[in-house]
Design an enzyme around this catalytic site. Structure first.
Site, PDB file in Angstrom:
ATOM      1  CE  LYS A  45      -7.234  -3.798   4.869  1.00  0.00           C
ATOM      2  NZ  LYS A  45      -5.901  -4.093   5.280  1.00  0.00           N
ATOM      3  CE1 TYR A  47       1.874  -6.841  -3.717  1.00  0.00           C
ATOM      4  CE2 TYR A  47       0.611  -5.989  -1.880  1.00  0.00           C
ATOM      5  CZ  TYR A  47       1.471  -6.931  -2.409  1.00  0.00           C
ATOM      6  OH  TYR A  47       1.906  -7.954  -1.620  1.00  0.00           O
ATOM      7  NE  ARG A  67      -0.036  -8.506   2.528  1.00  0.00           N
ATOM      8  CZ  ARG A  67      -0.597  -8.163   3.685  1.00  0.00           C
ATOM      9  NH1 ARG A  67      -1.702  -8.743   4.106  1.00  0.00           N
ATOM     10  NH2 ARG A  67      -0.053  -7.219   4.445  1.00  0.00           N
ATOM     11  CG  HIS A  81      -7.304  -3.118   9.905  1.00  0.00           C
ATOM     12  ND1 HIS A  81      -6.001  -2.701  10.084  1.00  0.00           N
ATOM     13  CD2 HIS A  81      -7.256  -4.116   9.001  1.00  0.00           C
ATOM     14  CE1 HIS A  81      -5.201  -3.419   9.307  1.00  0.00           C
ATOM     15  NE2 HIS A  81      -5.925  -4.277   8.645  1.00  0.00           N
ATOM     16  NE  ARG A  89      -2.346  -1.280   3.542  1.00  0.00           N
ATOM     17  CZ  ARG A  89      -1.810  -0.460   4.435  1.00  0.00           C
ATOM     18  NH1 ARG A  89      -1.926   0.849   4.292  1.00  0.00           N
ATOM     19  NH2 ARG A  89      -1.186  -0.929   5.488  1.00  0.00           N
ATOM     20  CB  CYS A 111       0.357  -6.242  14.017  1.00  0.00           C
ATOM     21  SG  CYS A 111       1.574  -4.962  13.655  1.00  0.00           S
ATOM     22  CB  SER A 166      -0.887  -3.514   8.025  1.00  0.00           C
ATOM     23  OG  SER A 166      -2.037  -2.773   7.708  1.00  0.00           O
ATOM     24  CG  ASP A 224      -7.525  -7.248   6.629  1.00  0.00           C
ATOM     25  OD1 ASP A 224      -6.603  -7.020   7.432  1.00  0.00           O
ATOM     26  OD2 ASP A 224      -7.727  -6.554   5.617  1.00  0.00           O
TER      27      ASP A 224
HETATM   28  P1  GTP Z   1      -2.589  -7.630   7.444  1.00  0.00           P
HETATM   29  O1  GTP Z   1      -3.070  -8.671   6.487  1.00  0.00           O
HETATM   30  O2  GTP Z   1      -1.457  -6.818   6.893  1.00  0.00           O
HETATM   31  O3  GTP Z   1      -3.660  -6.749   7.979  1.00  0.00           O
HETATM   32  O4  GTP Z   1      -1.838  -8.399   8.663  1.00  0.00           O
HETATM   33  P2  GTP Z   1      -2.267  -9.347   9.872  1.00  0.00           P
HETATM   34  O5  GTP Z   1      -2.584  -8.513  11.073  1.00  0.00           O
HETATM   35  O6  GTP Z   1      -3.278 -10.344   9.452  1.00  0.00           O
HETATM   36  O7  GTP Z   1      -0.873 -10.075  10.215  1.00  0.00           O
HETATM   37  P3  GTP Z   1      -0.442 -11.612  10.154  1.00  0.00           P
HETATM   38  O8  GTP Z   1      -1.264 -12.496  11.049  1.00  0.00           O
HETATM   39  O9  GTP Z   1      -0.356 -12.007   8.739  1.00  0.00           O
HETATM   40  O10 GTP Z   1       1.016 -11.562  10.799  1.00  0.00           O
HETATM   41  C1  GTP Z   1       2.066 -10.807  10.263  1.00  0.00           C
HETATM   42  C2  GTP Z   1       3.389 -11.321  10.742  1.00  0.00           C
HETATM   43  O11 GTP Z   1       3.460 -11.369  12.167  1.00  0.00           O
HETATM   44  C3  GTP Z   1       3.690 -12.727  10.233  1.00  0.00           C
HETATM   45  O12 GTP Z   1       5.012 -12.780   9.761  1.00  0.00           O
HETATM   46  C4  GTP Z   1       3.505 -13.582  11.449  1.00  0.00           C
HETATM   47  O13 GTP Z   1       4.341 -14.720  11.406  1.00  0.00           O
HETATM   48  C5  GTP Z   1       3.863 -12.657  12.605  1.00  0.00           C
HETATM   49  N1  GTP Z   1       3.096 -13.010  13.831  1.00  0.00           N
HETATM   50  C6  GTP Z   1       1.759 -13.235  13.909  1.00  0.00           C
HETATM   51  N2  GTP Z   1       1.381 -13.598  15.158  1.00  0.00           N
HETATM   52  C7  GTP Z   1       2.514 -13.593  15.905  1.00  0.00           C
HETATM   53  C8  GTP Z   1       2.780 -13.878  17.291  1.00  0.00           C
HETATM   54  O14 GTP Z   1       1.900 -14.221  18.089  1.00  0.00           O
HETATM   55  N3  GTP Z   1       4.078 -13.747  17.711  1.00  0.00           N
HETATM   56  C9  GTP Z   1       5.069 -13.373  16.845  1.00  0.00           C
HETATM   57  N4  GTP Z   1       6.303 -13.266  17.332  1.00  0.00           N
HETATM   58  N5  GTP Z   1       4.862 -13.104  15.532  1.00  0.00           N
HETATM   59  C10 GTP Z   1       3.595 -13.204  15.070  1.00  0.00           C
HETATM   60  C1  SPV Z   2      -3.033  -4.455   5.205  1.00  0.00           C
HETATM   61  O1  SPV Z   2      -2.050  -3.803   4.767  1.00  0.00           O
HETATM   62  O2  SPV Z   2      -3.558  -4.196   6.311  1.00  0.00           O
HETATM   63  C2  SPV Z   2      -3.572  -5.594   4.431  1.00  0.00           C
HETATM   64  C3  SPV Z   2      -3.046  -5.825   3.075  1.00  0.00           C
HETATM   65  O3  SPV Z   2      -4.440  -6.286   4.907  1.00  0.00           O
HETATM   66  S1  SPV Z   2      -3.729  -4.756   1.876  1.00  0.00           S
HETATM   67  O4  SPV Z   2      -4.879  -5.417   1.286  1.00  0.00           O
HETATM   68  O5  SPV Z   2      -2.706  -4.531   0.850  1.00  0.00           O
HETATM   69  O6  SPV Z   2      -4.140  -3.521   2.487  1.00  0.00           O
HETATM   70 MN    MN Z   3      -5.142  -5.492   6.912  1.00  0.00          MN
END
Ligand code: GTP
Ligand code: SPV
Ligand code: MN
Length: 581
Positions: A206, A197, A364, A226, A69, A250, A248, A275
């Site tokens: 979003k 993207y 992704r 979110h 983004r 996290c 994002s 999400d």
């Molecule tokens: P968006 O799709 O961007 O909104 O992200 P999201 O909040 O769904 O994040 P996602 O669950 O994909 O996690 C992002 C990164 O954080 C990944 O590389 C995970 O491996 C890492 N991660 C997720 N949960 C944990 C956790 O409990 N501990 C640690 N250390 N890392 C984590």
């Molecule tokens: C984020 O960045 O929080 C996502 C990926 O979930 S995107 O769809 O690119 O915004």
């Molecule tokens: Mn997101």
């Protein structure tokens, strides 16, 4: 095609402006998806992954400048700048329209213009909303098929409701200098140019389901957030639903698909969404949530058998992979998956560690929700699911404890508004910089944050059965830079405490910043976290929190007169409690 005049007129206008060669109305069928994928393959935008190990899986390598983004190129174009607020980039609607018209003029010459009617939310739910995305990207069509309910059934709903969000998209020349993501919330319109993207191009996500929807939600009395949504089922068969807002990359996808540790026999986590969450106050006064999406556009790196087995298992067929690496035998691969050595990196070059990670840090996967083993049978419920707890969280190396509970709804709103997190590769800018990201909505709130906090506060007037609010932090690090909490599946232990608090089954430690677990109430059976580490994870460093709450006060003040008095009162209350501690 449609007989709905307002839609037909708009499609004709865009075709005229963009000079598209051909107009194609997407019907949303599986056959259409296959044909689109093969077309994209012939255009060079998709390549087939190993059909034996990953049937029907495609690799897309984006333009190397178009990998995330672009918050600095994303605008909210309200007639008054104050309504967009300091949290958004603003441009006057006339100026933005003129700029975009210049970019869109003639941009689809020689290209096909796809018309994608889509529905955000279960097709039969009164809480769902529709949109139409016009795009010249075949990749967008394929992703929208997995991420939204698109095609004929959405069009029928649009013709019945006589309402839709207009989304106009072109990849243009993928030139970062000519890339803009514009929102016109007053006109329910989105215009996006120059990027293919994720959040820049899949306009249902979003742009619609958060920025435009949050604006609508404010005036209509609901919430667009979110947040992931999960159901936590106890061995007795009772299910609590939890919504959690983390910025994002996290941890939302990972928490939404959690598999409880062995010691939690009979417990089950069900996935509703990973999400985005739309919540309405039901007749019973509870908040009822739907996931407007139908798929996952998830972060690839870090997804592994030991961290998120549910995700890995859903990715071995019918999935799209964007900017990942591949192994010698053409299987998708990314950092953190396993110890194989990739053959080609995300640019399609032979892998050389000197060129950085093999998979882009924001690479992704796209996959339909139904492929997830923990997919909930309530995900299609037209009413949504009732939320027991709202959880906020972020990446904080220091200070912020593993878990705490807000004292009240208003205190919970303060906890959300004062969230901060280290930035990630989900946006194109610097990574690892701590910034305020209230409710994980900094890039996504379609109006002035001060008004958004007031909107959150207002729910207390509608209901006395609102969810309990919590704050978590999985990302504390020790002096060696190692994560102190095991995270992933072990986060079940924190969810367990949260649910027990909702049911008033455990006590708590009263602190100036909120209610913390009594050490005996966090179930640590089967994990090996040293007592000193646990103590650090639940410590409240008064002096450091005094500095933090002062900074939060300054942050709230930076929104000026519009900042609600009630949230400042909460900040003052916490500051005073810290001073008296
Ligand atoms: P968006 O799709 O961007 O909104 O992200 P999201 O909040 O769904 O994040 P996602 O669950 O994909 O996690 C992002 C990164 O954080 C990944 O590389 C995970 O491996 C890492 N991660 C997720 N949960 C944990 C956790 O409990 N501990 C640690 N250390 N890392 C984590
Ligand atoms: C984020 O960045 O929080 C996502 C990926 O979930 S995107 O769809 O690119 O915004
Ligand atoms: Mn997101």
């Amino acid at each position: 095609m449609t007989n709905y005049k307002a839609l037909k007129r708009w499609v004709d206008e865009v075709a005229e402006l963009t000079q598209a060669d051909e107009i194609y109305w997407c019907n949303g069928s599986d056959e259409e998806y296959d044909a689109m994928a093969r077309k994209l393959e012939s255009e060079g935008g998709f390549s087939r992954l190993n059909p034996e190990t990953h049937p029907n899986c495609w690799l897309h390598l984006s333009d190397p400048t178009d990998v995330a983004r672009v918050e600095h190129l994303t605008f909210v174009c309200t007639s008054e700048e104050e309504d967009a607020g300091p949290n958004n980039n603003w441009m006057a609607p006339d100026e933005a329209r003129a700029k975009m018209e210049g970019l869109f003029r003639g941009c689809m010459k020689g290209r096909t213009m796809y018309v994608i009617p889509y529905c955000m939310g279960p097709i039969k739910s009164p809480l769902s909303r529709c949109g139409v995305e016009i795009t010249d990207s075949t990749y967008v069509v394929c992703n929208m098929k997995l991420m939204t309910r698109m095609g004929d059934r959405a069009l029928q709903r649009i013709e019945r409701d006589r309402a839709f969000i207009k989304g106009q998209h072109s990849i243009g020349e993928l030139d970062p200098e000519n890339r803009f993501i514009m929102h016109f919330p007053e006109d329910l319109e989105i215009q996006s140019f120059g990027s293919g993207y994720g959040g820049n191009a899949l306009l249902g996500k979003k742009c619609h389901a958060l920025r435009i929807a949050s604006y609508q939600a404010r005036s209509e009395g609901w919430m667009a957030e979110h947040m992931l949504i999960l159901g936590l089922e106890s061995p007795e068969g009772k299910t609590h639903y939890v919504a959690a807002a983390f910025p994002s990359a996290c941890g939302k996808t990972n928490l939404a698909m959690l598999i409880p540790p062995k010691t939690y026999k009979g417990w089950k986590v069900w996935t509703i969404g990973d999400d985005i969450c739309w919540m309405h106050v039901g007749e019973d006064g509870r908040l009822w949530a739907i996931n407007p999406e139908s798929g996952f556009f998830g972060v690839a790196p870090g997804t592994a058998e030991d961290t998120n087995p549910n995700a890995l298992a859903m990715l071995d067929h019918d999935a799209i992979f964007t900017n990942v690496a591949v192994t010698e035998d053409n299987q998708p691969w990314w950092e953190g998956m396993d110890d194989r050595v990739p053959a080609k990196d995300w640019r399609g070059n032979p892998y050389d560690p000197a060129n950085g990670p093999a998979a882009h840090p924001n690479s992704r996967f796209t996959v339909h929700m139904s492929q997830c083993a923990s997919y909930s049978n309530q995900a299609e419920a037209p009413t949504g699911v009732p939320i027991s707890a709202i959880v906020f969280g972020g990446r904080r190396e220091r200070l912020v404890p593993l878990v705490m509970q807000a004292e009240s709804w208003n205190h919970g709103v303060l906890l959300g508004a004062s969230m901060a997190s280290e930035t990630t590769a989900a946006n194109i800018d610097a990574v690892g910089v701590v910034r305020r990201d209230p409710m994980a909505m900094k890039p996504f709130c379609g109006y002035n944050y001060a008004d958004y906090w007031a909107h959150w506060l207002s729910f207390r007037e509608f209901s006395d059965r609102l969810p309990k609010i919590f704050h978590v932090n999985w990302f504390r690090k020790d002096a060696d830079g190692k994560f102190m909490w095991p995270g992933f599946g072990e986060n079940m232990r924190v969810l367990d405490w949260i649910i027990k608090r909702c049911e008033h089954n455990v006590g708590f430690l009263e602190t100036p910043i909120g209610k913390l677990p009594l050490p005996r109430d966090l179930n640590l059976d089967g994990i090996d976290v040293p007592a000193a580490t646990m103590e650090a994870l639940l410590e409240v460093d008064i002096a450091a929190w005094q500095a933090e709450i002062a900074d939060i006060g300054e942050y709230l003040d930076s929104y000026g007169e519009r900042t609600p008095a009630a949230i400042k009162a909460e900040q003052a209350r916490v500051a005073e409690a810290l001073d008296n501690a």
